[in-house]
Design a protein around this motif. Structure first.
Motif, PDB file in Angstrom:
ATOM      1  N   HIS A 128       8.753   4.163  -7.888  1.00 33.25           N
ATOM      2  CA  HIS A 128       9.818   4.061  -6.886  1.00 33.25           C
ATOM      3  C   HIS A 128       9.266   3.516  -5.569  1.00 33.25           C
ATOM      4  O   HIS A 128       9.915   2.703  -4.898  1.00 33.25           O
ATOM      5  N   ALA A 129       8.053   3.950  -5.200  1.00 33.46           N
ATOM      6  CA  ALA A 129       7.423   3.441  -3.963  1.00 33.46           C
ATOM      7  C   ALA A 129       7.255   1.925  -4.059  1.00 33.46           C
ATOM      8  O   ALA A 129       7.556   1.201  -3.102  1.00 33.46           O
ATOM      9  N   VAL A 130       6.801   1.439  -5.206  1.00 31.44           N
ATOM     10  CA  VAL A 130       6.604  -0.010  -5.379  1.00 31.44           C
ATOM     11  C   VAL A 130       7.957  -0.728  -5.322  1.00 31.44           C
ATOM     12  O   VAL A 130       8.083  -1.801  -4.711  1.00 31.44           O
ATOM     13  N   VAL A 144       0.851  -1.197   0.000  1.00 35.57           N
ATOM     14  CA  VAL A 144       0.000   0.000   0.000  1.00 35.57           C
ATOM     15  C   VAL A 144       0.888   1.248   0.000  1.00 35.57           C
ATOM     16  O   VAL A 144       1.408   1.660   1.046  1.00 35.57           O
ATOM     17  N   PRO A 145       1.107   1.848  -1.161  1.00 31.25           N
ATOM     18  CA  PRO A 145       1.917   3.070  -1.210  1.00 31.25           C
ATOM     19  C   PRO A 145       1.166   4.229  -0.550  1.00 31.25           C
ATOM     20  O   PRO A 145       0.008   4.492  -0.879  1.00 31.25           O
ATOM     21  N   ALA A 146       1.811   4.884   0.392  1.00 26.92           N
ATOM     22  CA  ALA A 146       1.173   5.997   1.110  1.00 26.92           C
ATOM     23  C   ALA A 146       2.231   7.045   1.458  1.00 26.92           C
ATOM     24  O   ALA A 146       2.231   7.599   2.548  1.00 26.92           O
ATOM     25  N   ALA A 147       3.129   7.278   0.518  1.00 28.84           N
ATOM     26  CA  ALA A 147       4.243   8.192   0.814  1.00 28.84           C
ATOM     27  C   ALA A 147       4.209   9.454  -0.046  1.00 28.84           C
ATOM     28  O   ALA A 147       5.154  10.230  -0.032  1.00 28.84           O
ATOM     29  N   GLY A 148       3.113   9.653  -0.777  1.00 30.75           N
ATOM     30  CA  GLY A 148       3.025  10.853  -1.618  1.00 30.75           C
ATOM     31  C   GLY A 148       2.904  12.100  -0.754  1.00 30.75           C
ATOM     32  O   GLY A 148       2.587  12.018   0.437  1.00 30.75           O
TER      33      GLY A 148
END
Ligand code: UTP
Length: 321
Positions: free
Chosen positions: A124-126, A21-25
Motif C-alpha cells: 500500500h505504501a508503494v 522510500v517507504p518510511a510509514a511503518g
C-alpha cells in the motif's frame, strides 16, 4: 564512511530517475523509542538511518526521492530541508564542517513527501507513490534497511532492469531457520553470474514451505505495472497489503529478475541488528573508528574476563534484584 553522492552510472542514460522510500511503518519492534520518532530517524553513529538510504539512491544516480511518511512526517521532512536558524548560527561561528553536515541531506536529491494515511502494508505504501512515479520504472529502497556504503547493489539492479525490463528484486541467501522472517523467492538460472530469474515469491514462508533460501531484501526496481496489480491485491499476511504478493503475480508472468547480494546489509528496525550496525559503522569511520575500536577491544576483553557477564558488580547494578 558514507556513500559518495557522486553518481556511479556509466553508459547510456537510464530510464530510472526516481526512488521511493517507504518510511510509514509503525516500528513496533523498536518501541518505546519509536513512539514519537520514526525508526528511520534513529541515529546510526551520527546520521539518521534514512540519510544513508538517500545517499545510496543518489550514489546510483537517482536524483528524485519520494518519501512515504506516516504520522511522524515532520522529523523526516525537516531533516531533508534547510535549517536556516542553525545554518546562520554555525556560519557566524565559522563552523564550516558542521554547516556542511547539516546542509548535505538537502543537497542529495530533490526530496518529496507524501503521507500514507494508514499503515496498511508495504504494498500500500508503494501504491501511494503512483501519481508521483507515473509510467516509468522506479526504485524502492526501504528506509530502515541499510546496505554497506561501499556496495553497488542498486546500480547492478538498475543495469539488470535496463537490459531485461520488467522488475528486479535484491536477494540474499539466509540460513534455513531465518527464511520465515522474509519474502522468499523461487528462482531459475538466468545464464548470467549473480542474476537469477524469479519464478515465484512467497511472504514469510514456514521453512518446510520455502522454495529456496533466497530472501528478498529492501531494494527493488519496479515496473510501473506493479501499481495496477497492487490496486487489486487484497490484504495478505498480517492483514497488510504485501508488495511480495503483487510481485508474485509479475513473477508468474516471467518479468522479474533477482540480483544476488552477499555484502553487508543491516535491518535497523530490529534492536539487535541496529546495535550491530552502529558498532560496525562506527568502527569503519576514519574519525571515530580508531579510538572507538580500541575501547571496544578493551570492553570485550573485560567481558571475556568476567565470563560474558557485565563488568558492573551486582551490588552496583540498579537492575539487580
Ligand atoms: P516493516 O515491516 O519493517 O515496518 O516494513 P514496520 O511495520 O514499521 O515494522 P515493525 O514490525 O512494526 O517493527 C518495511 C518498510 O516498509 C515501511 C516501513 O516504514 C519500513 O521502512 N512500511 C511498512 C510503510 O511505509 N508502510 C506500511 O504500512 C508498512
Amino acid at each position: 564512511m558514507i556513500a559518495s553522492p557522486t553518481p556511479t552510472t556509466t553508459g547510456p542514460a537510464r530510464a530510472v530517475r526516481k526512488a521511493v522510500v517507504p518510511a510509514a511503518g509503525l516500528g513496533t519492534r523498536f518501541l518505546p523509542a519509536t513512539k514519537a520518532t520514526p525508526k528511520e530517524m534513529l541515529p546510526v553513529v551520527d546520521k539518521p538511518a534514512i540519510q544513508y538510504v538517500v545517499e545510496e539512491a543518489a550514489a546510483a544516480g537517482l536524483d528524485d526521492v519520494l518519501m512515504i511518511t506516516g504520522r511522524h512526517k515532520r522529523a523526516i521532512e525537516d531533516h531533508f530541508d534547510n535549517a536556516l536558524e542553525l545554518e546562520q548560527t554555525l556560519a557566524a561561528k565559522g563552523d564550516t564542517v558542521r554547516l556542511d553536515a547539516i546542509r548535505d541531506p538537502a543537497r542529495l536529491a530533490a526530496v518529496h513527501h507524501i503521507r500514507q494515511g494508514e499503515p496498511l502494508g508495504l504494498g500500500h505504501a508503494v501504491l501511494c507513490a503512483r501519481r508521483h512515479v507515473g509510467d516509468q520504472p522506479f526504485a524502492v529502497l526501504l528506509g530502515d534497511d541499510l546496505i554497506g556504503p561501499r556496495e553497488t547493489l542498486l546500480s547492478r539492479m538498475l543495469d539488470v532492469q535496463g537490459r531485461h525490463g520488467g522488475s528486479v528484486v535484491a536477494l540474499m541467501e539466509v540460513p534455513e531457520d531465518q527464511i520465515h522472517l522474509y519474502g522468499c523467492a523461487a528462482v531459475a538460472p538466468s545464464g548470467e553470474d549473480g542474476v537469477v530469474r524469479v519464478t515465484g515469491l512467497v511472504e514469510k514462508p514456514a521453512p518446510e514451505r520455502a522454495p529456496s533460501r533466497y530472501a528478498v531484501i529492501g531494494r527493488y526496481v519496479l515496473d510501473p505495472a506493479v501499481f495496477g496489480v497492487l490496486e487489486r491485491t487484497p490484504p495478505g499476511r498480517g492483514g497488510e497489503i504485501q508488495l511480495t504478493d503483487a510481485l508474485q503475480e509479475l513473477a508468474a508472468d516471467g518479468t522479474v529478475h533477482g540480483v544476488v547480494f552477499d555484502g553487508p546489509r543491516y535491518d535497523t528496525g530490529d534492536k539487535g541488528e541496529y546495535l550491530r550496525t552502529v558498532v560496525r559503522l562506527a568502527c569503519e569511520r576514519p574519525d571515530l573508528g580508531p579510538a572507538f575500536t580500541s575501547w571496544l577491544k578493551e570492553f570485550v576483553a573485560g567481558l571475556e574476563d568476567t565470563g560474558g557477564r557485565s563488568v558492573t558488580r551486582d551490588s552496583e547494578d540498579p537492575l539487580a534484584a
